[in-house]
Design a protein around this motif. Structure first.
Motif, PDB file in Angstrom:
ATOM      1  N   UNK A 100      52.884  36.017 117.252  1.00  0.00           N
ATOM      2  CA  UNK A 100      52.825  36.793 116.024  1.00  0.00           C
ATOM      3  C   UNK A 100      51.501  37.475 115.737  1.00  0.00           C
ATOM      4  N   UNK A 101      50.572  37.456 116.696  1.00  0.00           N
ATOM      5  CA  UNK A 101      49.253  38.100 116.506  1.00  0.00           C
ATOM      6  C   UNK A 101      48.982  39.049 117.661  1.00  0.00           C
ATOM      7  N   UNK A 102      48.363  40.179 117.330  1.00  0.00           N
ATOM      8  CA  UNK A 102      47.911  41.107 118.364  1.00  0.00           C
ATOM      9  C   UNK A 102      46.569  40.617 118.888  1.00  0.00           C
TER      10      UNK A 102
ATOM     11  N   UNK B 189      43.020  48.016 117.314  1.00  0.00           N
ATOM     12  CA  UNK B 189      42.533  48.930 118.348  1.00  0.00           C
ATOM     13  C   UNK B 189      41.486  48.349 119.301  1.00  0.00           C
ATOM     14  N   UNK B 190      41.044  47.132 119.124  1.00  0.00           N
ATOM     15  CA  UNK B 190      39.913  46.643 119.910  1.00  0.00           C
ATOM     16  C   UNK B 190      40.175  46.612 121.410  1.00  0.00           C
ATOM     17  N   UNK B 191      41.424  46.434 121.833  1.00  0.00           N
ATOM     18  CA  UNK B 191      41.733  46.431 123.266  1.00  0.00           C
ATOM     19  C   UNK B 191      41.407  47.779 123.911  1.00  0.00           C
ATOM     20  N   UNK B 192      41.334  48.832 123.109  1.00  0.00           N
ATOM     21  CA  UNK B 192      41.019  50.172 123.620  1.00  0.00           C
ATOM     22  C   UNK B 192      39.524  50.480 123.610  1.00  0.00           C
ATOM     23  N   UNK B 193      38.717  49.524 123.154  1.00  0.00           N
ATOM     24  CA  UNK B 193      37.277  49.754 123.046  1.00  0.00           C
ATOM     25  C   UNK B 193      36.577  49.741 124.385  1.00  0.00           C
ATOM     26  N   UNK B 194      35.342  50.205 124.371  1.00  0.00           N
ATOM     27  CA  UNK B 194      34.510  50.236 125.576  1.00  0.00           C
ATOM     28  C   UNK B 194      33.748  48.926 125.727  1.00  0.00           C
TER      29      UNK B 194
ATOM     30  N   UNK C  41      37.546  36.195 131.856  1.00  0.00           N
ATOM     31  CA  UNK C  41      38.535  36.689 130.903  1.00  0.00           C
ATOM     32  C   UNK C  41      38.094  36.341 129.490  1.00  0.00           C
ATOM     33  N   UNK C  42      38.349  37.257 128.564  1.00  0.00           N
ATOM     34  CA  UNK C  42      38.032  37.042 127.156  1.00  0.00           C
ATOM     35  C   UNK C  42      39.214  37.484 126.318  1.00  0.00           C
ATOM     36  N   UNK C  43      39.386  36.853 125.168  1.00  0.00           N
ATOM     37  CA  UNK C  43      40.445  37.238 124.237  1.00  0.00           C
ATOM     38  C   UNK C  43      39.920  37.142 122.811  1.00  0.00           C
ATOM     39  N   UNK C  44      40.104  38.230 122.061  1.00  0.00           N
ATOM     40  CA  UNK C  44      39.739  38.253 120.640  1.00  0.00           C
ATOM     41  C   UNK C  44      40.867  38.934 119.881  1.00  0.00           C
ATOM     42  N   UNK C  45      40.847  38.780 118.571  1.00  0.00           N
ATOM     43  CA  UNK C  45      41.821  39.461 117.720  1.00  0.00           C
ATOM     44  C   UNK C  45      41.735  40.958 118.001  1.00  0.00           C
ATOM     45  N   UNK C  46      42.866  41.613 118.160  1.00  0.00           N
ATOM     46  CA  UNK C  46      42.888  43.047 118.439  1.00  0.00           C
ATOM     47  C   UNK C  46      42.599  43.885 117.196  1.00  0.00           C
ATOM     48  N   UNK C  47      42.692  43.287 116.015  1.00  0.00           N
ATOM     49  CA  UNK C  47      42.465  44.018 114.770  1.00  0.00           C
ATOM     50  C   UNK C  47      40.963  44.144 114.511  1.00  0.00           C
TER      51      UNK C  47
END
Length: 108
Positions: free
Chosen positions: A24-26, A51-56, A37-43
């Motif tokens: 239930x979370x992006x 949009x954070x997955x689209x960041x540089x 590998x790293x994972x953070x909230x996409x918001x």
């Protein structure tokens, strides 16, 4: 909390981010090859936009970061804390690989 299988490790492009739906979370997942590998909230906490997955990807003050594509705040991939404003945090997620699969620990 439980580990959620997101995808095969071989499906993650190296050096960039992808968004995944985890319990239930992006979540923004970053494959940095030898750096892990790293994972953070996409918001993006500054805007509320997913949009954070689209960041540089970059390095600032010795920390691997992602620059938000909107207003360019830099979020540390390890902690999710914003370099410019430490009140802004993109919550980090535990991530691992097991038998060639990428797993993210679902919260809550």
């Amino acid at each position: 909390m439980s580990w959620i299988n997101v995808c095969e490790e071989s499906r993650l492009p190296e050096g960039t981010g992808v968004a995944a739906w985890v319990a239930g979370k992006a979540v923004a997942i970053f494959n940095l090859g030898k750096d892990g590998l790293y994972a953070i909230d996409n918001v993006d906490p500054a805007t509320g936009v997913s949009v954070l997955a689209r960041g540089l990807i970059c390095e600032m003050d010795g920390e691997l970061c992602v620059a938000s594509p909107l207003y360019k705040q830099h979020y540390q991939l390890r902690t999710g804390v914003c370099i410019e404003d430490n009140a802004l945090i993109a919550s980090p997620f535990d991530i691992k690989t097991e038998q060639g699969q990428v797993l993210v620990l679902a919260k809550g």
